[in-house]
Write a protein that holds these residues in place. Structure first.
Motif, PDB file in Angstrom:
ATOM      1  N   ALA A 116      70.850  31.712  59.301  1.00 18.68           N
ATOM      2  CA  ALA A 116      70.733  32.690  58.212  1.00 18.68           C
ATOM      3  C   ALA A 116      69.347  33.322  58.179  1.00 18.68           C
ATOM      4  CB  ALA A 116      71.011  32.030  56.861  1.00 18.68           C
ATOM      5  N   ALA A 117      68.430  32.770  58.964  1.00 16.92           N
ATOM      6  CA  ALA A 117      67.063  33.294  58.968  1.00 16.92           C
ATOM      7  C   ALA A 117      66.995  34.574  59.797  1.00 16.92           C
ATOM      8  CB  ALA A 117      66.116  32.248  59.542  1.00 16.92           C
ATOM      9  N   ASP A 118      65.884  35.261  59.715  1.00 20.35           N
ATOM     10  CA  ASP A 118      65.669  36.419  60.573  1.00 20.35           C
ATOM     11  C   ASP A 118      65.519  35.895  62.002  1.00 20.35           C
ATOM     12  OD1 ASP A 118      64.761  38.441  62.140  1.00 20.35           O
ATOM     13  OD2 ASP A 118      63.181  39.100  60.781  1.00 20.35           O
ATOM     14  N   ALA A 119      66.586  36.089  62.791  1.00 13.41           N
ATOM     15  CA  ALA A 119      66.650  35.430  64.085  1.00 13.41           C
ATOM     16  C   ALA A 119      65.457  35.751  64.984  1.00 13.41           C
ATOM     17  CB  ALA A 119      67.943  35.815  64.776  1.00 13.41           C
ATOM     18  N   ASN A 120      65.013  37.003  64.986  1.00 14.80           N
ATOM     19  CA  ASN A 120      63.962  37.360  65.935  1.00 14.80           C
ATOM     20  C   ASN A 120      62.595  36.810  65.551  1.00 14.80           C
ATOM     21  OD1 ASN A 120      65.525  38.780  67.906  1.00 14.80           O
ATOM     22  ND2 ASN A 120      65.947  40.186  66.234  1.00 14.80           N
ATOM     23  N   GLU A 121      62.428  36.494  64.275  1.00 14.14           N
ATOM     24  CA  GLU A 121      61.189  35.835  63.852  1.00 14.14           C
ATOM     25  C   GLU A 121      61.400  34.333  63.793  1.00 14.14           C
ATOM     26  OE1 GLU A 121      58.299  37.213  63.347  1.00 14.14           O
ATOM     27  OE2 GLU A 121      59.031  39.231  63.733  1.00 14.14           O
TER      28      GLU A 121
ATOM     29  N   ARG B  10      52.458  28.499  56.408  1.00 20.20           N
ATOM     30  CA  ARG B  10      53.654  28.953  57.121  1.00 20.20           C
ATOM     31  C   ARG B  10      54.860  28.227  56.546  1.00 20.20           C
ATOM     32  NH1 ARG B  10      54.228  33.054  60.363  1.00 20.20           N
ATOM     33  NH2 ARG B  10      55.125  31.978  62.159  1.00 20.20           N
ATOM     34  N   ALA B  11      55.963  28.952  56.380  1.00 21.25           N
ATOM     35  CA  ALA B  11      57.173  28.332  55.839  1.00 21.25           C
ATOM     36  C   ALA B  11      58.384  28.994  56.494  1.00 21.25           C
ATOM     37  CB  ALA B  11      57.218  28.498  54.333  1.00 21.25           C
ATOM     38  N   HIS B  12      59.505  28.288  56.436  1.00 18.17           N
ATOM     39  CA  HIS B  12      60.735  28.806  57.034  1.00 18.17           C
ATOM     40  C   HIS B  12      61.540  29.507  55.950  1.00 18.17           C
ATOM     41  CE1 HIS B  12      64.487  28.843  59.354  1.00 18.17           C
ATOM     42  NE2 HIS B  12      63.689  28.720  60.402  1.00 18.17           N
ATOM     43  N   ALA B  13      61.852  30.762  56.189  1.00 16.70           N
ATOM     44  CA  ALA B  13      62.554  31.548  55.177  1.00 16.70           C
ATOM     45  C   ALA B  13      63.954  31.912  55.643  1.00 16.70           C
ATOM     46  CB  ALA B  13      61.773  32.831  54.899  1.00 16.70           C
ATOM     47  N   MET B  14      64.850  32.065  54.696  1.00 17.85           N
ATOM     48  CA  MET B  14      66.185  32.564  55.031  1.00 17.85           C
ATOM     49  C   MET B  14      66.745  33.242  53.794  1.00 17.85           C
ATOM     50  SD  MET B  14      68.895  30.002  54.093  1.00 17.85           S
ATOM     51  CE  MET B  14      68.611  29.129  52.580  1.00 17.85           C
ATOM     52  N   ASP B  15      67.841  33.969  53.991  1.00 21.66           N
ATOM     53  CA  ASP B  15      68.401  34.712  52.871  1.00 21.66           C
ATOM     54  C   ASP B  15      69.895  34.918  53.128  1.00 21.66           C
ATOM     55  OD1 ASP B  15      68.421  36.027  50.492  1.00 21.66           O
ATOM     56  OD2 ASP B  15      67.120  37.681  51.108  1.00 21.66           O
ATOM     57  N   HIS B  16      70.626  35.253  52.077  1.00 22.59           N
ATOM     58  CA  HIS B  16      72.064  35.560  52.177  1.00 22.59           C
ATOM     59  C   HIS B  16      72.816  34.473  52.941  1.00 22.59           C
ATOM     60  CE1 HIS B  16      71.126  39.440  50.484  1.00 22.59           C
ATOM     61  NE2 HIS B  16      70.265  39.682  51.444  1.00 22.59           N
TER      62      HIS B  16
ATOM     63  N   HIS C   8      76.399  33.935  62.385  1.00 24.24           N
ATOM     64  CA  HIS C   8      75.970  33.014  61.329  1.00 24.24           C
ATOM     65  C   HIS C   8      77.153  32.708  60.410  1.00 24.24           C
ATOM     66  CE1 HIS C   8      74.314  31.229  57.798  1.00 24.24           C
ATOM     67  NE2 HIS C   8      74.807  32.208  57.072  1.00 24.24           N
ATOM     68  N   ARG C   9      77.390  31.412  60.205  1.00 30.86           N
ATOM     69  CA  ARG C   9      78.407  30.980  59.232  1.00 30.86           C
ATOM     70  C   ARG C   9      77.817  29.826  58.442  1.00 30.86           C
ATOM     71  NH1 ARG C   9      81.120  31.015  64.544  1.00 30.86           N
ATOM     72  NH2 ARG C   9      82.327  32.937  64.693  1.00 30.86           N
ATOM     73  N   PRO C  10      78.045  29.786  57.122  1.00 33.72           N
ATOM     74  CA  PRO C  10      77.542  28.634  56.367  1.00 33.72           C
ATOM     75  C   PRO C  10      78.280  27.369  56.795  1.00 33.72           C
ATOM     76  CG  PRO C  10      78.893  30.042  54.958  1.00 33.72           C
ATOM     77  CD  PRO C  10      78.772  30.753  56.277  1.00 33.72           C
ATOM     78  N   LEU C  11      77.673  26.245  56.517  1.00 36.84           N
ATOM     79  CA  LEU C  11      78.264  24.962  56.913  1.00 36.84           C
ATOM     80  C   LEU C  11      79.677  24.802  56.363  1.00 36.84           C
ATOM     81  CD1 LEU C  11      77.978  22.190  58.230  1.00 36.84           C
ATOM     82  CD2 LEU C  11      76.832  21.381  56.151  1.00 36.84           C
ATOM     83  N   SER C  12      79.906  25.304  55.143  1.00 36.52           N
ATOM     84  CA  SER C  12      81.234  25.121  54.538  1.00 36.52           C
ATOM     85  C   SER C  12      82.332  25.785  55.368  1.00 36.52           C
ATOM     86  CB  SER C  12      81.244  25.661  53.105  1.00 36.52           C
ATOM     87  OG  SER C  12      80.795  26.995  53.096  1.00 36.52           O
TER      88      SER C  12
END
Ligand SMILES: C[S@@+](CC[C@H](N)C(=O)[O-])C[C@H]1O[C@@H](n2cnc3c(N)ncnc32)[C@H](O)[C@@H]1O
Length: 245
Positions: free
Chosen positions: A145-150, A161-167, A187-191
């Motif tokens: 779910a994170a910005d894949a290229n970053e 520095r931290a790991h970010a994700m959204d949506h 990308h698919r959520p675990l559920s």
């Protein structure tokens, strides 16, 4: 439209080298093989086998392993590296195997590359024999779910520095590029995965988020452990499958 795998095949082969990339060599191989060694598996299928590295490991354990992958360049290389092996150009969504004929099915970091996860998981469950095991290594949904290229890493206003994700709950397909490889990832959520697996009547028998082995590179290993990266799931097909009636 291409998903980029055919064009990326040579770069992927180079990225894996003889022993696999860091995540495989120092994070996932050992816990995956630990699960394989727990039972006397005889006939295995590696779905999305790439250039065949894990198939070769299974075969080194005396397991008759077949590898399938739709990317011709990867299967051609797998055959070159292991001429005695059985590698086939085939997609997960329509497996050319009879029902209930395999006692181990492996998906090693291939589910996020497969467009139709529902069909693929249905097929994996179908070809498993009752009592058989589906062993999955997957990229954590938090990560995809994170910005894949970053690769999700970002600098906070205070400099940390931290790991970010959204949506996170929104399924999406996107392009990711590194080391000359440019491919699509789903990308698919675990559920989503859990629901698809449970709907096949499979039973979760093991779940892990393995730590990186510091033996490879302690700094890099510590970095891997900072955010959810990989997960390992082992699902068993019950001897009596309630989903099939
Ligand atoms: C990240 S690579 C993993 C390869 C290998 N399992 C490994 O761990 O080295 C993902 C693989 O999924 C394959 N793939 C893409 N679409 C697929 C599909 N529909 N069915 C099966 N495999 C697929 C790609 O060709 C690629 O080899």
């Amino acid at each position: 439209m291409s998903d980029g795998w055919q064009e990326s095949a040579q770069a992927w082969i180079a990225s894996q080298g003889d022993e696999g990339d860091f995540g495989r060599r120092w994070v996932m191989d050992a816990p995956m093989l630990e699960r394989v060694r727990r039972r006397p598996f005889r006939r295995a299928l590696d779905v999305g086998c790439g250039e065949g590295r894990f198939c070769r490991m299974l075969r080194a354990h005396g397991i008759l392993a077949v590898g399938i992958d739709p990317t011709e360049g990867l299967i051609a290389h797998a055959r070159t590296l292991d001429p005695e092996g059985d590698y086939r150009v085939e997609a997960a969504e329509a497996l050319g195997f009879q029902d209930g004929t395999l006692d181990l099915v492996v998906s090693y970091l291939s589910l996020i590359d497969i467009p139709d996860a529902a069909a693929a998981i249905r097929e994996m469950a179908r070809v498993l024999a009752p009592g058989g095991i589906l062993l999955i290594a997957n990229l954590a949904g938090y990560n995809s779910a994170a910005d894949a290229n970053e690769l999700g890493w970002t600098t906070l206003p205070d400099g940390r520095r931290a790991h970010a994700m959204d949506h996170y709950l929104e399924e999406k397909v996107g392009w990711i590029a590194w080391k000359g490889i440019r491919i699509q990832n789903w990308h698919r959520p675990l559920s989503t995965y859990m629901t698809l697996l449970l709907n096949q009547g499979l039973r979760l028998t093991h779940f892990a988020e393995p730590r990186a082995d510091p033996g490879g590179d302690p700094v890099r290993a510590a970095h891997y452990d900072r955010a959810p990266w990989f997960m390992l799931m082992e699902w068993e097909k019950p001897a009596f499958n309630p989903a099939s009636g």
